[in-house]
Enzyme design. Structure first.
Site, mmCIF file in Angstrom:
data_model
loop_
_atom_site.group_PDB
_atom_site.id
_atom_site.type_symbol
_atom_site.label_atom_id
_atom_site.label_comp_id
_atom_site.label_asym_id
_atom_site.label_seq_id
_atom_site.Cartn_x
_atom_site.Cartn_y
_atom_site.Cartn_z
ATOM 1 N N TYR A 22 -3.037 -0.728 10.020
ATOM 2 C CA TYR A 22 -2.754 -1.070 8.417
ATOM 3 C C TYR A 22 -0.903 -1.345 7.678
ATOM 4 O O TYR A 22 -1.251 -2.514 7.147
ATOM 5 C CB TYR A 22 -3.763 -0.938 7.358
ATOM 6 C CG TYR A 22 -3.640 -1.796 6.434
ATOM 7 C CD1 TYR A 22 -4.159 -2.287 5.965
ATOM 8 C CD2 TYR A 22 -3.344 -0.603 5.527
ATOM 9 C CE1 TYR A 22 -4.487 -2.693 4.743
ATOM 10 C CE2 TYR A 22 -3.802 -0.605 4.363
ATOM 11 C CZ TYR A 22 -3.994 -2.202 3.461
ATOM 12 O OH TYR A 22 -4.264 -2.413 2.043
ATOM 13 N N SER A 27 0.905 -1.225 -0.189
ATOM 14 C CA SER A 27 -0.010 -0.125 -0.319
ATOM 15 C C SER A 27 1.207 0.937 0.079
ATOM 16 O O SER A 27 1.969 1.271 0.655
ATOM 17 C CB SER A 27 -1.344 0.105 1.378
ATOM 18 O OG SER A 27 -1.595 1.618 1.570
#
Length: 253
Positions: A160, A147
């Site tokens: 995350y 990400s």
């Protein structure tokens, strides 16, 4: 001839979003796809149906990725499916895509949330890749989905981002380890991507999210899938250990 004809691929978390788009894209290039899902069999079947409607080949494999023994269950189904379709258990392409996220105030995340996110987002890719080593063909491809959040500060998604930082380390070290076999290992890092969630049907919210991208837009899952397909192709044979930014310029500042 399609670029991946005769190849086999496992895409984790392929029942929706980037995983589904990736499975479809790799199938369009001729690969036989193992469509992994954790809970939503109906959506996984929809991925297979979309592939088969387009003339491709696919089958489903189910395994939860946050419980003990999950990876063994996954590979039992994978090897059975590969044997039935191609008469061998060789895997040419592994896409570690499955992941979960949670948002919250940085000071309020619990140990249980930490454990669950790391189990699915970091532990599972590590164990899946480790378990895949006997199956992976020489000159194969491993693509780990990370990400853009590993390069940005967004405190409400700290857990995350931490898990995805671990995935990037997995890429780096296994790229070195598997290079003697000609196997490339790369990271693809999306930014904000329309995964079909309800929030992407809210114009005002989408407009706000689009501002992160240099293109002033939100990615489609297919945009990221094209980058994964490149990393899985022969054209990417001299690229390994790389961080491929598929964030639409979100990291340009």
């Amino acid at each position: 001839m399609a670029k991946l004809t005769g190849r086999t691929a496992l895409v984790t978390g392929a029942s929706r979003g980037i995983g589904r788009a990736t499975a479809i894209r790799l199938a369009q290039e001729g690969a036989l796809i193992a469509v992994h899902y954790g809970h939503d069999e109906t959506s996984a079947r929809e991925t297979v149906d979309a592939i088969e409607k387009d003339g491709g080949r696919a089958f489903t494999v189910r395994a939860e990725l946050d419980v003990p023994g999950d990876v063994d269950v996954l590979f039992q189904s994978l090897e059975q499916g590969l044997a039935e379709h191609v008469g061998a258990t060789t895997l040419d392409i592994l896409v570690n895509n499955a992941g979960i996220s949670e948002k919250g105030e940085p000071g309020t995340f619990s140990g249980e949330q930490f454990d669950r996110l790391f189990a699915v987002n970091a532990r599972a890719p590590f164990l899946v890749l480790q378990r895949a080593l006997p199956n992976l063909a020489d000159n194969g491809r491993v693509i780990n989905i990370s990400s853009a959040l590993t390069r940005l500060a967004k405190p409400d998604e700290v857990l995350y981002a931490m898990t995805k930082g671990a995935v990037e380390q997995l890429t780096l070290h296994y790229a070195k380890h598997l290079a003697p076999r000609g196997i490339t290992v790369n990271t693809v890092a999306p930014g904000i991507t329309d995964n079909g969630s309800a929030v992407f049907s809210m114009p005002a919210v989408v407009e706000q999210m689009a501002r992160y991208s240099a293109f002033n837009g939100v990615a489609r899952a297919e945009d990221v899938a094209h980058v994964v397909a490149f990393a899985a192709s022969d054209e990417a044979r001299w690229v390994t250990g790389a961080f491929l930014d598929a964030s639409g310029g979100s990291l340009l500042g």
